[in-house]
Enzyme design. Structure first.
Site, PDB file in Angstrom:
ATOM      1  CG  HIS A 125      29.667  65.544 -27.448  1.00 58.10           C
ATOM      2  ND1 HIS A 125      28.724  65.154 -28.366  1.00 58.10           N
ATOM      3  CD2 HIS A 125      30.662  66.127 -28.149  1.00 58.10           C
ATOM      4  CE1 HIS A 125      29.150  65.490 -29.578  1.00 58.10           C
ATOM      5  NE2 HIS A 125      30.321  66.087 -29.477  1.00 58.10           N
ATOM      6  CG  ASP A 202      31.048  60.116 -24.661  1.00 56.01           C
ATOM      7  OD1 ASP A 202      31.974  59.649 -25.346  1.00 56.01           O
ATOM      8  OD2 ASP A 202      30.502  61.203 -24.907  1.00 56.01           O
ATOM      9  CD  GLN A 205      37.683  64.423 -26.596  1.00 53.74           C
ATOM     10  OE1 GLN A 205      38.914  64.320 -26.748  1.00 53.74           O
ATOM     11  NE2 GLN A 205      36.924  64.972 -27.519  1.00 53.74           N
ATOM     12  CE  LYS A 228      35.780  63.480 -31.205  1.00 53.29           C
ATOM     13  NZ  LYS A 228      34.712  63.796 -30.265  1.00 53.29           N
ATOM     14  CB  CYS A 365      28.655  69.114 -29.419  1.00 59.33           C
ATOM     15  SG  CYS A 365      28.849  69.336 -31.166  1.00 59.33           S
TER      16      CYS A 365
HETATM   17  C1  LIG Z   1      33.491  63.790 -30.222  1.00 58.39           C
HETATM   18  C2  LIG Z   1      32.732  63.383 -29.043  1.00 58.39           C
HETATM   19  C3  LIG Z   1      31.557  62.641 -29.148  1.00 58.39           C
HETATM   20  C4  LIG Z   1      30.944  62.276 -30.474  1.00 58.39           C
HETATM   21  O1  LIG Z   1      31.827  61.543 -31.248  1.00 58.39           O
HETATM   22  P1  LIG Z   1      31.495  61.288 -32.808  1.00 58.39           P
HETATM   23  O2  LIG Z   1      32.788  60.787 -33.319  1.00 58.39           O
HETATM   24  O3  LIG Z   1      31.120  62.614 -33.380  1.00 58.39           O
HETATM   25  O4  LIG Z   1      30.424  60.267 -32.861  1.00 58.39           O
HETATM   26  C5  LIG Z   1      30.916  62.259 -27.996  1.00 58.39           C
HETATM   27  N1  LIG Z   1      31.400  62.580 -26.796  1.00 58.39           N
HETATM   28  C6  LIG Z   1      32.539  63.293 -26.633  1.00 58.39           C
HETATM   29  C7  LIG Z   1      33.035  63.584 -25.267  1.00 58.39           C
HETATM   30  C8  LIG Z   1      33.246  63.716 -27.750  1.00 58.39           C
HETATM   31  O5  LIG Z   1      34.355  64.422 -27.592  1.00 58.39           O
END
Ligand SMILES: *Cc1c(COP(=O)(O)O)cnc(C)c1O
Length: 406
Positions: A125, A202, A205, A228, A365
């Site tokens: 992302h 990260d 998800q 999320k 993104c």
């Molecule tokens: C949504 C997402 C992000 C960014 O999260 P934010 O809540 O917009 O800060 C980063 N990495 C992944 C894999 C995502 O799905």
């Protein structure tokens, strides 16, 4: 003992799902962008502002003491949820994006030397790419891409070859947001640590669909967003190993992150306060803790099984459509992307929206990943534990109808 997963009972707890969209009952298949919230989470916010609102770690009255206790209890809930060793390793942020920028602008900016390398996977992302490009520009370090294979998994052979003594940071998603690819984090941390590189995971998800144990993963940093994970937007978590966090300089300056301020010099607070300048999102922290407790009250194994069944049904139902291609289909993922050759993804999304089906169309993104696939966008279905069989049946029928019109 948790009761067996009961989809009807779960579905009823989400007020946002009980609405019509363009004259039809809403089918929400965009949970990887943001999840809907259960009533208990919404009530936590309402109750906080109705009865408990006070600033935390400041003042001496009873209301602030009780708000502070709840706020720190919420930190412990997160600590236990991800199996961190210490609660001071949990830093509140606005979300995953802010957490990644914090790591880049403190840890990375202090550590990186010209010529050092940051390995970033091609599946990331933008939130896990751009902060590294910014800090590379500031320090003279280089961002190096770890390529993916045609099946949308990480090229682990290439990763092993790219690792050298110049590698200082490896930035990698636990689960990616376009195809739901699960990266082998334990293998990645083991290999990276061999070169004394730190691994930034990260988990935006991953936290939603895996039981995360940061110590078992041996992640140096693990970040995620509340929104999320059935909690509100504006709250997120940075987990970091204590020794790393302690050695890092602060990022934002302000109240609460300081021990003593004078014009001849300032001493900073201990963890976690050092990284929490200013009045925090107390209601968000409490609501995130509620979301975690709510999730833990469910039969999560049953929930994952439920999602897997929905996914299977969805894929079978749409596979017959002419010229439809599923992109990098991953086993057990709650997310999948597809395109219909010759038809623009946005046109399909519009026709689905008219039938009450909410899903994501676009680049998600993740420009580099889509470039590697030679695509400008996909349609993405992301399933959550509140989706029903009926949702999937309505989606399949709506997609058949949309494609017959285009
Ligand atoms: C949504 C997402 C992000 C960014 O999260 P934010 O809540 O917009 O800060 C980063 N990495 C992944 C894999 C995502 O799905």
């Amino acid at each position: 003992m948790t009761a067996q997963f009961d989809i009807n009972q779960v579905y009823q707890q989400f007020p946002a799902l009980q609405q019509n969209c363009n004259g039809q009952p809403l089918v929400y298949l965009d949970s990887a962008a943001t999840a809907q919230k259960p009533l208990v989470v919404i009530e936590t916010i309402q109750q906080y502002y109705s009865g408990h609102n006070a600033n935390v770690h400041r003042g001496s009255h009873s209301l602030t003491a009780s708000a502070t206790a709840k706020f720190e209890q919420a930190r412990q809930t997160v600590q236990q949820f991800i199996h961190a060793q210490h609660s001071c390793e949990i830093i509140w942020t606005r979300g995953a994006t802010e957490a990644l920028n914090l790591i880049a602008q403190t840890y990375a900016r202090q550590t990186l030397q010209p010529g050092d390398e940051i390995l970033v996977s091609e599946l990331e992302h933008h939130a896990n790419i751009v902060p590294w490009q910014i800090v590379a520009e500031q320090t003279g370090a280089n961002v190096v891409k770890i390529p993916m294979l045609p099946d949308c998994t990480l090229d682990m052979d290439a990763f092993h070859q790219l690792l050298t003594n110049k590698t200082k940071i490896v930035a990698i998603a636990h689960i990616t947001n376009v195809t739901g690819t699960r990266n082998p984090i334990e293998a990645i941390t083991t290999a990276a640590h061999h070169y004394n590189a730190v691994v930034v995971v990260d988990g935006a998800q991953g936290i939603v669909h895996e039981a995360v144990d940061v110590q078992k993963l041996d992640a140096d940093f693990y970040v995620f967003s509340g929104h999320k994970l059935y909690a509100p937007a504006g709250i997120g978590v940075l987990y970091g190993k204590k020794a790393l966090l302690e050695a890092m300089p602060p990022w934002h300056g302000g109240g609460k992150m300081v021990e003593k301020v004078s014009f001849s010099g300032t001493t900073f607070s201990a963890l976690p306060g050092k990284f929490e300048a200013g009045t925090p999102n107390v209601a968000g922290s409490l609501a995130l803790a509620t979301a975690i407790e709510w999730l833990e009250s469910l039969d999560r194994h049953g929930a994952e099984k439920h999602i897997a069944q929905l996914r299977q049904k969805a894929i079978e139902g749409i596979s017959e459509i002419d010229d439809l291609r599923i992109i990098g289909l991953q086993e057990h993922a709650s997310i999948f992307s597809f395109v219909v050759d010759g038809v623009h993804h946005q046109d399909i999304a519009t026709l689905l929206d008219q039938q009450g089906i909410a899903l994501r169309a676009g680049h998600h993104c993740a420009h580099p990943m889509l470039d590697a696939l030679g695509l400008t966008g996909t349609l993405r279905v992301s399933l959550a534990l509140y989706n029903t069989e009926q949702d999937v049946e309505r989606f399949i029928a709506a997609l058949h109808k949309a494609c017959s019109l285009l």
